[in-house]
Design a protein around this motif. Structure first.
Motif, PDB file in Angstrom:
ATOM      1  N   SER A   1       0.809  -1.220   0.000  1.00  0.00           N
ATOM      2  CA  SER A   1       0.000   0.000   0.000  1.00  0.00           C
ATOM      3  C   SER A   1       0.840   1.267   0.000  1.00  0.00           C
ATOM      4  N   GLY A   2       0.398   2.218  -0.815  1.00  0.00           N
ATOM      5  CA  GLY A   2       1.019   3.541  -0.835  1.00  0.00           C
ATOM      6  C   GLY A   2       0.046   4.615  -0.386  1.00  0.00           C
ATOM      7  N   LEU A   3      -1.168   4.194   0.003  1.00  0.00           N
ATOM      8  CA  LEU A   3      -2.190   5.143   0.444  1.00  0.00           C
ATOM      9  C   LEU A   3      -3.055   4.480   1.515  1.00  0.00           C
ATOM     10  N   LEU A   4      -3.153   5.149   2.641  1.00  0.00           N
ATOM     11  CA  LEU A   4      -4.018   4.704   3.740  1.00  0.00           C
ATOM     12  C   LEU A   4      -5.051   5.792   3.972  1.00  0.00           C
ATOM     13  N   ILE A   5      -6.306   5.393   3.990  1.00  0.00           N
ATOM     14  CA  ILE A   5      -7.396   6.342   4.240  1.00  0.00           C
ATOM     15  C   ILE A   5      -8.028   5.985   5.581  1.00  0.00           C
ATOM     16  N   ILE A   6      -8.018   6.952   6.487  1.00  0.00           N
ATOM     17  CA  ILE A   6      -8.650   6.767   7.795  1.00  0.00           C
ATOM     18  C   ILE A   6      -9.926   7.591   7.806  1.00  0.00           C
ATOM     19  N   GLN A   7     -11.023   6.962   8.181  1.00  0.00           N
ATOM     20  CA  GLN A   7     -12.323   7.626   8.220  1.00  0.00           C
ATOM     21  C   GLN A   7     -12.946   7.387   9.582  1.00  0.00           C
ATOM     22  N   LYS A   8     -13.273   8.452  10.289  1.00  0.00           N
ATOM     23  CA  LYS A   8     -13.952   8.303  11.576  1.00  0.00           C
ATOM     24  C   LYS A   8     -15.459   8.356  11.358  1.00  0.00           C
ATOM     25  N   VAL A   9     -16.147   7.469  12.037  1.00  0.00           N
ATOM     26  CA  VAL A   9     -17.608   7.464  12.026  1.00  0.00           C
ATOM     27  C   VAL A   9     -18.050   7.798  13.450  1.00  0.00           C
ATOM     28  N   GLU A  10     -18.790   8.879  13.567  1.00  0.00           N
ATOM     29  CA  GLU A  10     -19.252   9.386  14.862  1.00  0.00           C
ATOM     30  C   GLU A  10     -20.767   9.468  14.823  1.00  0.00           C
ATOM     31  N   ASP A  11     -21.437   8.873  15.781  1.00  0.00           N
ATOM     32  CA  ASP A  11     -22.914   8.834  15.817  1.00  0.00           C
ATOM     33  C   ASP A  11     -23.475   8.329  14.487  1.00  0.00           C
ATOM     34  N   ASN A  12     -22.839   7.313  13.937  1.00  0.00           N
ATOM     35  CA  ASN A  12     -23.241   6.657  12.683  1.00  0.00           C
ATOM     36  C   ASN A  12     -23.193   7.564  11.465  1.00  0.00           C
ATOM     37  N   THR A  13     -22.450   8.677  11.544  1.00  0.00           N
ATOM     38  CA  THR A  13     -22.269   9.550  10.388  1.00  0.00           C
ATOM     39  C   THR A  13     -20.803   9.929  10.271  1.00  0.00           C
ATOM     40  N   SER A  14     -20.448  10.439   9.101  1.00  0.00           N
ATOM     41  CA  SER A  14     -19.080  10.874   8.888  1.00  0.00           C
ATOM     42  C   SER A  14     -19.069  12.069   7.941  1.00  0.00           C
ATOM     43  N   SER A  15     -17.908  12.675   7.804  1.00  0.00           N
ATOM     44  CA  SER A  15     -17.762  13.818   6.914  1.00  0.00           C
ATOM     45  C   SER A  15     -16.310  13.880   6.434  1.00  0.00           C
ATOM     46  N   GLU A  16     -16.042  14.754   5.494  1.00  0.00           N
ATOM     47  CA  GLU A  16     -14.679  14.917   4.980  1.00  0.00           C
ATOM     48  C   GLU A  16     -13.732  15.410   6.068  1.00  0.00           C
ATOM     49  N   GLU A  17     -14.253  16.157   7.031  1.00  0.00           N
ATOM     50  CA  GLU A  17     -13.418  16.653   8.130  1.00  0.00           C
ATOM     51  C   GLU A  17     -12.925  15.511   9.020  1.00  0.00           C
ATOM     52  N   MET A  18     -13.580  14.380   8.948  1.00  0.00           N
ATOM     53  CA  MET A  18     -13.191  13.228   9.766  1.00  0.00           C
ATOM     54  C   MET A  18     -12.517  12.164   8.896  1.00  0.00           C
ATOM     55  N   GLN A  19     -11.796  12.624   7.883  1.00  0.00           N
ATOM     56  CA  GLN A  19     -11.075  11.725   6.991  1.00  0.00           C
ATOM     57  C   GLN A  19      -9.656  12.236   6.796  1.00  0.00           C
ATOM     58  N   LYS A  20      -8.717  11.308   6.720  1.00  0.00           N
ATOM     59  CA  LYS A  20      -7.330  11.688   6.491  1.00  0.00           C
ATOM     60  C   LYS A  20      -6.685  10.661   5.560  1.00  0.00           C
ATOM     61  N   MET A  21      -5.881  11.165   4.625  1.00  0.00           N
ATOM     62  CA  MET A  21      -5.142  10.296   3.715  1.00  0.00           C
ATOM     63  C   MET A  21      -3.666  10.332   4.095  1.00  0.00           C
TER      64      MET A  21
END
Length: 158
Positions: free
Chosen positions: A39-59
């Motif tokens: 892998s050369g790319l890891l995407i972390i996505q947080k899910v809070e209260d069963n929803t998420s947004s771009e602000e809770m994502q990091k590459m």
């Protein structure tokens, strides 16, 4: 004098306990990842209260950090679980999804290796190894400290 009825009940209880203890180790495995360099790319996505947004994502594109994350989860003890338990666990608390892309390009829905870390430190794995789906496995214990170390390494502030 002990009646046959009580003796039979005792035997049944003993039999059940024996079966439970014999099956307790069944399905236990250790997380293994053969190739941590895929892998050369890891995407972390947080899910809070069963929803998420771009602000809770990091590459993450730092290959060393990506390999470190894969090394950190290797060796965790897991046990087979079912999709319903995974769904209930994810609905009950916040979680972080770690999606590893082959190469360094984002391909929606094409993550060859993914795991989920619940806020309490429970890890859920959907792949046995890179590009191999399987029945979900959940860590036997909680690893909150490990999750915090991962977030610190990747500078995740959400």
């Amino acid at each position: 004098m002990i009646s046959i009825k009580y003796l039979f009940r005792g035997f049944i209880i003993f039999l059940i306990l024996t079966l439970i203890s014999a099956c307790s180790g069944k399905g236990e495995e250790v997380v293994k990842i053969k190739d941590k360099r895929f892998s050369g790319l890891l995407i972390i996505q947080k899910v809070e209260d069963n929803t998420s947004s771009e602000e809770m994502q990091k590459m993450i594109r730092d290959k060393q950090n990506i390999e470190k994350i894969l090394t950190m989860v290797e060796g965790l003890k897991v046990k087979v679980t079912d999709a319903q338990k995974v769904s209930e666990a994810m609905k009950s608390q916040d979680s972080y999804s770690f999606g590893f892309m082959e190469g360094d390009k984002f391909k929606p829905g094409r993550s060859p290796y993914t795991f989920i870390a619940l806020n309490d430190g429970t890890f859920i794995f959907t792949n046995e190894d890179v590009n191999s789906m399987q029945i979900p496995r959940m860590t036997i214990g909680k690893h909150k400290k490990l999750l915090n170390e991962m977030k610190l390494l990747l500078e995740i502030g959400f």
